[in-house]
Motif scaffolding. Structure first.
Motif, PDB file in Angstrom:
ATOM      1  N   LEU A  51      10.609   9.014 -15.500  1.00  0.00           N
ATOM      2  CA  LEU A  51      11.453   8.886 -14.314  1.00  0.00           C
ATOM      3  C   LEU A  51      11.409   7.502 -13.689  1.00  0.00           C
ATOM      4  N   ASP A  52      10.424   6.703 -14.045  1.00  0.00           N
ATOM      5  CA  ASP A  52      10.147   5.523 -13.238  1.00  0.00           C
ATOM      6  C   ASP A  52       9.554   4.377 -14.066  1.00  0.00           C
ATOM      7  N   PRO A  53      10.083   3.159 -13.912  1.00  0.00           N
ATOM      8  CA  PRO A  53       9.497   2.010 -14.611  1.00  0.00           C
ATOM      9  C   PRO A  53       8.017   1.796 -14.320  1.00  0.00           C
ATOM     10  N   LEU A  54       7.571   2.099 -13.097  1.00  0.00           N
ATOM     11  CA  LEU A  54       6.152   1.941 -12.814  1.00  0.00           C
ATOM     12  C   LEU A  54       5.324   2.846 -13.716  1.00  0.00           C
ATOM     13  N   GLY A  55       5.844   4.017 -14.029  1.00  0.00           N
ATOM     14  CA  GLY A  55       5.147   4.921 -14.925  1.00  0.00           C
ATOM     15  C   GLY A  55       5.066   4.386 -16.336  1.00  0.00           C
ATOM     16  N   TYR A  56       6.209   3.903 -16.861  1.00  0.00           N
ATOM     17  CA  TYR A  56       6.102   3.384 -18.225  1.00  0.00           C
ATOM     18  C   TYR A  56       5.405   2.039 -18.268  1.00  0.00           C
ATOM     19  N   ARG A  57       5.372   1.315 -17.169  1.00  0.00           N
ATOM     20  CA  ARG A  57       4.559   0.094 -17.146  1.00  0.00           C
ATOM     21  C   ARG A  57       3.066   0.430 -17.172  1.00  0.00           C
ATOM     22  N   ALA A  58       2.684   1.547 -16.569  1.00  0.00           N
ATOM     23  CA  ALA A  58       1.288   1.985 -16.681  1.00  0.00           C
ATOM     24  C   ALA A  58       0.938   2.261 -18.140  1.00  0.00           C
ATOM     25  N   ILE A  59       1.826   2.954 -18.845  1.00  0.00           N
ATOM     26  CA  ILE A  59       1.597   3.217 -20.270  1.00  0.00           C
ATOM     27  C   ILE A  59       1.551   1.906 -21.051  1.00  0.00           C
ATOM     28  N   HIS A  60       2.493   0.990 -20.746  1.00  0.00           N
ATOM     29  CA  HIS A  60       2.472  -0.331 -21.393  1.00  0.00           C
ATOM     30  C   HIS A  60       1.117  -1.019 -21.158  1.00  0.00           C
ATOM     31  N   ALA A  61       0.650  -0.981 -19.903  1.00  0.00           N
ATOM     32  CA  ALA A  61      -0.617  -1.650 -19.577  1.00  0.00           C
ATOM     33  C   ALA A  61      -1.773  -1.035 -20.354  1.00  0.00           C
ATOM     34  N   PHE A  62      -1.803   0.291 -20.460  1.00  0.00           N
ATOM     35  CA  PHE A  62      -2.883   0.938 -21.207  1.00  0.00           C
ATOM     36  C   PHE A  62      -2.857   0.497 -22.675  1.00  0.00           C
ATOM     37  N   ARG A  63      -1.673   0.419 -23.247  1.00  0.00           N
ATOM     38  CA  ARG A  63      -1.563   0.049 -24.665  1.00  0.00           C
ATOM     39  C   ARG A  63      -1.930  -1.415 -24.889  1.00  0.00           C
ATOM     40  N   LEU A  64      -1.500  -2.280 -23.967  1.00  0.00           N
ATOM     41  CA  LEU A  64      -1.850  -3.692 -24.107  1.00  0.00           C
ATOM     42  C   LEU A  64      -3.337  -3.914 -23.861  1.00  0.00           C
ATOM     43  N   ALA A  65      -3.917  -3.163 -22.923  1.00  0.00           N
ATOM     44  CA  ALA A  65      -5.351  -3.280 -22.665  1.00  0.00           C
ATOM     45  C   ALA A  65      -6.151  -2.822 -23.878  1.00  0.00           C
ATOM     46  N   ARG A  74       4.017 -11.259 -25.066  1.00  0.00           N
ATOM     47  CA  ARG A  74       2.891 -10.327 -25.175  1.00  0.00           C
ATOM     48  C   ARG A  74       3.253  -8.985 -24.538  1.00  0.00           C
ATOM     49  N   TYR A  75       3.907  -9.027 -23.376  1.00  0.00           N
ATOM     50  CA  TYR A  75       4.319  -7.777 -22.745  1.00  0.00           C
ATOM     51  C   TYR A  75       5.209  -6.964 -23.684  1.00  0.00           C
ATOM     52  N   ALA A  76       6.056  -7.666 -24.422  1.00  0.00           N
ATOM     53  CA  ALA A  76       7.031  -6.996 -25.292  1.00  0.00           C
ATOM     54  C   ALA A  76       6.384  -6.305 -26.488  1.00  0.00           C
ATOM     55  N   GLU A  77       5.083  -6.481 -26.676  1.00  0.00           N
ATOM     56  CA  GLU A  77       4.397  -5.806 -27.774  1.00  0.00           C
ATOM     57  C   GLU A  77       4.184  -4.323 -27.485  1.00  0.00           C
ATOM     58  N   ALA A  78       4.409  -3.908 -26.229  1.00  0.00           N
ATOM     59  CA  ALA A  78       4.266  -2.501 -25.864  1.00  0.00           C
ATOM     60  C   ALA A  78       5.630  -1.905 -25.540  1.00  0.00           C
ATOM     61  N   SER A  79       5.787  -0.632 -25.819  1.00  0.00           N
ATOM     62  CA  SER A  79       7.036   0.050 -25.490  1.00  0.00           C
ATOM     63  C   SER A  79       6.751   1.511 -25.187  1.00  0.00           C
ATOM     64  N   TYR A  80       7.729   2.173 -24.574  1.00  0.00           N
ATOM     65  CA  TYR A  80       7.636   3.594 -24.273  1.00  0.00           C
ATOM     66  C   TYR A  80       9.031   4.181 -24.352  1.00  0.00           C
ATOM     67  N   THR A  81       9.179   5.310 -25.020  1.00  0.00           N
ATOM     68  CA  THR A  81      10.467   5.980 -25.123  1.00  0.00           C
ATOM     69  C   THR A  81      10.459   7.207 -24.219  1.00  0.00           C
ATOM     70  N   THR A  82      11.408   7.258 -23.280  1.00  0.00           N
ATOM     71  CA  THR A  82      11.469   8.351 -22.320  1.00  0.00           C
ATOM     72  C   THR A  82      11.941   9.636 -22.979  1.00  0.00           C
ATOM     73  N   ASP A  83      11.868  10.729 -22.227  1.00  0.00           N
ATOM     74  CA  ASP A  83      12.265  12.025 -22.770  1.00  0.00           C
ATOM     75  C   ASP A  83      13.754  12.114 -23.088  1.00  0.00           C
TER      76      ASP A  83
END
Length: 307
Positions: free
Chosen positions: A151-165, A234-243
């Motif tokens: 529902l929210d970019p902040l949510g998929y940015r959290a997932i991006h951050a976890f994957r990049l971390a 570097r940010y672009a190395e992570a992605s998330y596909t919504t429902d």
């Protein structure tokens, strides 16, 4: 394009207003309706919305949701705002250009990190210097909150951050473990309510949201805090596909705003976007990044950019 200096632009837009409309800043006469990212609710309601109304006489009427939810509402015809404000410039352009909008103005960026309750084990460990990822991995299920990534970019940015971390720090299985254990809040404006109530100990948020709620904030490293354009690759190395099948690729946080083509009050909407674009000082004071803004995209009306 903006050719005048910021100081002269401020003078020019003094009669134009600035502020995502919010409940509580309604007035008589002309109004502008805004559908906006939830992370803007406090800064607009407490600072920009009332100023916009006092300087223009145009009342603000606003609603706040996760940006992906905002896009769905417009696409589905459930909401008919004059102005739409997104926390992800690419999302707005991918979803609304062509049928609903033809231009936008980017006006700010942000930093992603963790807001936390200081009188908890999670907060105490952050303040003593333990790596945030060790703390997050040790946290109980539901202790750390994220916004719903569907529902929210902040949510998929959290997932991006976890994957990049996970990649940055060599943490095998970290992203999936932490994402699965996190509580997913469907209403972005309510993301920190659980921390304030003591139901959660921390949440992945934008810096301004922590400031809005008077909570301490621990920024992620620049390699995955989504604030620095120099790290875009570097940010672009992570992605998330919504429902619903939209793939969001990691990128610097960029807020943008536009007026929808079927707006009931397009003139008021353009005044709002113009003033918002020059609200850098207020946005900076409230935790946003504004260097390099505003920027335009598409065929922006002259009354929005002239000065």
């Amino acid at each position: 394009m903006w050719s005048a200096s910021r100081r002269s632009f401020v003078r020019t837009v003094a009669a134009a207003g600035s502020g995502v409309g919010v409940v509580g800043c309604l007035g008589s006469g002309e109004s502008v309706s805004i559908l906006a990212a939830g992370s803007l609710a406090v800064v607009v309601g407490d600072h920009l919305g009332t100023r916009f109304e006092s300087e223009t006489g145009i009342a603000c009427r606003g609603e706040y949701y996760g940006t992906n939810a905002v896009m769905r509402m417009i696409e589905d015809g459930r909401k008919y705002p004059d102005v739409v404000v997104s926390a992800d410039d690419a999302l707005l352009r991918d979803r609304l250009y062509g049928e609903h909008v033809s231009w936008d103005v980017s006006f700010a960026s942000n930093v992603v990190g963790i807001a936390y309750a200081p009188d908890t084990r999670f907060g105490e460990r952050l303040e003593t210097g333990d790596p945030w990822y060790d703390i997050a991995r040790d946290a109980d299920t539901g202790e750390l909150a994220i916004s719903d990534p569907d529902l929210d970019p902040l949510g998929y940015r959290a997932i991006h951050a976890f994957r990049l971390a996970e990649r940055e720090h060599g943490l095998d299985g970290f992203a999936e473990t932490v994402a699965d254990a996190a509580y997913r809040e469907p209403e972005e404006p309510q993301l920190l309510a659980g921390v304030e109530a003591g139901n959660r100990t921390a949440a992945v948020v934008y810096r301004n949201m922590a400031a809005d709620h008077g909570l301490p904030f621990h920024s992620f490293p620049e390699a995955y805090d989504f604030s620095n354009p120099d790290y875009a690759d570097r940010y672009a190395e992570a992605s998330y596909t919504t429902d619903e099948g939209y793939t969001a690729t990691g990128a610097p946080v960029v807020y943008n705003a536009t007026v929808v083509e079927n707006a009931d009050s397009p003139d008021a909407g353009r005044e709002f976007v113009r003033f918002l674009a020059d609200s850098g000082e207020v946005l900076r004071e409230n935790g946003f990044e504004t260097d390099g803004f505003p920027r335009t995209h598409g065929d922006v009306p002259a009354e929005v950019t002239s000065g």
